[in-house]
Design a protein around this motif. Structure first.
Motif, mmCIF file in Angstrom:
data_model
loop_
_atom_site.group_PDB
_atom_site.id
_atom_site.type_symbol
_atom_site.label_atom_id
_atom_site.label_comp_id
_atom_site.label_asym_id
_atom_site.label_seq_id
_atom_site.Cartn_x
_atom_site.Cartn_y
_atom_site.Cartn_z
ATOM 1 N N CYS A 230 48.474 74.081 -16.536
ATOM 2 C CA CYS A 230 49.624 74.766 -17.130
ATOM 3 C C CYS A 230 49.417 74.909 -18.625
ATOM 4 O O CYS A 230 48.462 74.368 -19.201
ATOM 5 N N ALA A 245 56.463 67.577 -13.412
ATOM 6 C CA ALA A 245 57.668 68.363 -13.697
ATOM 7 C C ALA A 245 58.907 67.607 -13.242
ATOM 8 O O ALA A 245 59.239 67.578 -12.057
ATOM 9 N N ALA A 248 62.340 71.709 -13.209
ATOM 10 C CA ALA A 248 61.779 73.056 -13.328
ATOM 11 C C ALA A 248 62.910 73.995 -13.731
ATOM 12 O O ALA A 248 63.937 74.068 -13.055
ATOM 13 N N THR A 273 65.776 69.607 -10.324
ATOM 14 C CA THR A 273 65.206 68.350 -10.791
ATOM 15 C C THR A 273 64.783 67.456 -9.628
ATOM 16 O O THR A 273 65.300 67.592 -8.513
ATOM 17 N N PHE A 319 59.702 71.388 -17.158
ATOM 18 C CA PHE A 319 58.832 72.563 -17.186
ATOM 19 C C PHE A 319 59.686 73.807 -17.378
ATOM 20 O O PHE A 319 60.741 73.951 -16.750
ATOM 21 N N SER A 321 59.518 77.502 -16.393
ATOM 22 C CA SER A 321 58.765 78.250 -15.391
ATOM 23 C C SER A 321 59.266 79.688 -15.364
ATOM 24 O O SER A 321 60.466 79.939 -15.223
ATOM 25 N N ILE A 342 61.237 70.287 -23.258
ATOM 26 C CA ILE A 342 60.254 70.994 -22.433
ATOM 27 C C ILE A 342 58.846 70.747 -22.967
ATOM 28 O O ILE A 342 58.563 70.929 -24.150
ATOM 29 N N SER A 349 56.206 76.379 -10.872
ATOM 30 C CA SER A 349 56.914 75.143 -10.524
ATOM 31 C C SER A 349 58.329 75.405 -10.016
ATOM 32 O O SER A 349 58.786 74.758 -9.062
ATOM 33 N N TYR A 350 59.031 76.358 -10.622
ATOM 34 C CA TYR A 350 60.399 76.609 -10.165
ATOM 35 C C TYR A 350 60.406 77.192 -8.752
ATOM 36 O O TYR A 350 61.210 76.778 -7.911
ATOM 37 N N TYR A 353 59.636 74.310 -6.403
ATOM 38 C CA TYR A 353 60.763 73.392 -6.286
ATOM 39 C C TYR A 353 61.917 74.029 -5.506
ATOM 40 O O TYR A 353 62.579 73.367 -4.694
ATOM 41 N N CYS A 368 55.551 68.396 -8.635
ATOM 42 C CA CYS A 368 54.575 69.320 -9.227
ATOM 43 C C CYS A 368 53.808 68.583 -10.312
ATOM 44 O O CYS A 368 54.415 68.010 -11.230
#
Length: 407
Positions: A230, A245, A248, A273, A319, A321, A342, A349-350, A353, A368
């Protein structure tokens, strides 16, 4: 429930449909009268139940009805081929000698055989069989929602992010899921565990969400991990740091509005989260213990980075994202405005998640892990990609073989 009725006499086929509807009014019913028609239907779709006349023609109107056509059809169904084998098969016949004449090979493939009679008792018997299939289907659906199949699933965006796993585990590609690789590993108790991994083949929020959701529903793992590299926020994280993460944040979700000079994004994120989860507790433990407790991880980063990465850390951080690479100071200021803590910036990641949190199948714990390959600046390059791919994969391996309780 989808049911295929194969019968050469229209009157009996109609009565079978009536029985099915009485048992399951919402059932989808297809009817054909010969072996070729059945084969065509089974090539096109999957059926929960096939109700099969044991004496039919191969092609209606051409040749005599016989059990040989049924024998050929069933042999094809239960031999690896392009035909979708139905969930259950109930044989039906009016000939009292049909079962005796049907070969043992065929009989072993049938759930049961219903003998047609003039009094209509066969309809009650058939209704019982259909009720059982319906009950079984409900049980399968319940298991799909609550029971895990795999112990572990590892996902990456790019192929090179998954490549380190090839040297860590013996991977074999699944026949039914191209691009998905099976492997086994020993957990912290020494027990052999079942796992799978896959690379999406491209970066991006939408592709990460779509692939993660589809494969998590298909595999139903207990634990899902995303690995890779990343971008990092300079001043918060160093090159080579391995980030988990904690949250996200979909930073580019919102509304663009005009202002005096140019349009401005007013972000309205909906963060996801892992706080309070088992993965979060393990991540905290890893941060507290430091990278030195993980065999070979620091040395591997040093070697693969040509000694550029000398003092990496494991960090639990939010993160940001989004749908595009960030290499602009103005965008970074937007991210800091959302959450000053952040540390990692990525494109997946989002989506990962979100798919894991809201999966329609049995829920997986998820995490992640990505290593910082560059800071979000115009001079971004790929020189540290290999080192960072290995670092995130090594931490994932440590978690599943030394930290995670799969019981």
């Amino acid at each position: 429930m989808k049911i295929l009725v194969v019968h050469d006499r229209g009157e009996i086929a109609s009565q079978i449909r009536d029985v099915v509807i009485r048992v399951s009014a919402a059932a989808s019913i297809d009817t054909v009268e010969d072996a070729v028609g059945a084969r065509d239907k089974l090539t096109e779709d999957y059926f929960d139940l096939m109700i099969l006349d044991l004496t039919i023609a191969n092609v209606s109107g051409k040749g005599e009805v016989s059990y040989q056509a049924v024998e050929g059809l069933l042999e094809e169904i239960f031999t690896p081929s392009r035909i979708f084998a139905p969930g259950n098969i109930v044989g039906i016949t009016r000939d009292p000698d049909a079962l005796r004449r049907v070969s043992t090979k065929i009989g072993s493939h049938l759930m049961s055989i219903v003998r047609e009679d003039d009094e209509g008792g066969w309809q009650t018997e058939l209704a019982d069989r259909i009720s059982y299939v319906q009950l079984s289907q409900r049980a399968r659906s319940s298991a799909w929602l609550t029971k895990h199949d795999y112990d572990l699933f590892i996902l990456s965006a790019l192929d090179k992010e998954l490549r380190p796993l090839q040297s860590m585990f013996e991977l074999s590609e699944q026949r039914g899921l191209p691009g998905v690789f099976d492997f086994v590993f020993n957990d912290r108790e020494g027990k052999v565990r079942r796992a799978a991994c896959a690379a999406i083949g491209r970066a991006g929020q939408a592709s990460a969400a779509a692939e993660a959701e589809g494969l998590i529903c298909q595999l139903r793992p207990k634990l899902a991990i995303m690995v890779g590299f990343c971008g990092g926020v300079e001043g918060k994280v160093k090159l080579g740091d391995i980030l988990v993460a904690e949250t996200a944040i979909d930073w580019d979700f919102g509304k663009w509005k005009p202002n005096a000079s140019a349009a401005k994004l007013y972000s309205r994120p909906d963060p996801i989260t892992i706080r309070g989860s088992a993965t979060h507790r393990i991540a905290r433990r890893l941060v507290d213990g430091g990278i030195g407790r993980i065999d070979g991880l620091q040395e591997g980063l040093l070697m693969r980075s040509a000694r550029e990465i000398t003092s990496p850390s494991i960090k639990l951080t939010p993160f940001a994202s989004g749908s595009a690479v960030v290499a602009d100071a103005n965008v970074l200021e937007t991210l800091r405005g959302l959450n000053e803590d952040i540390g990692g910036v990525d494109m997946e990641s989002y989506g990962f998640y979100y798919a894991s949190r809201y999966s329609r199948a049995a829920k997986a714990e998820f995490i992640c892990i990505k290593s910082v390959a560059d800071h979000c600046k115009p001079d971004k390059d790929d020189r540290l990609h290999e080192a960072c791919c290995h670092a995130s994969a090594e931490l994932a391996r440590h978690i599943v073989t030394r930290e995670w309780d799969f019981a």
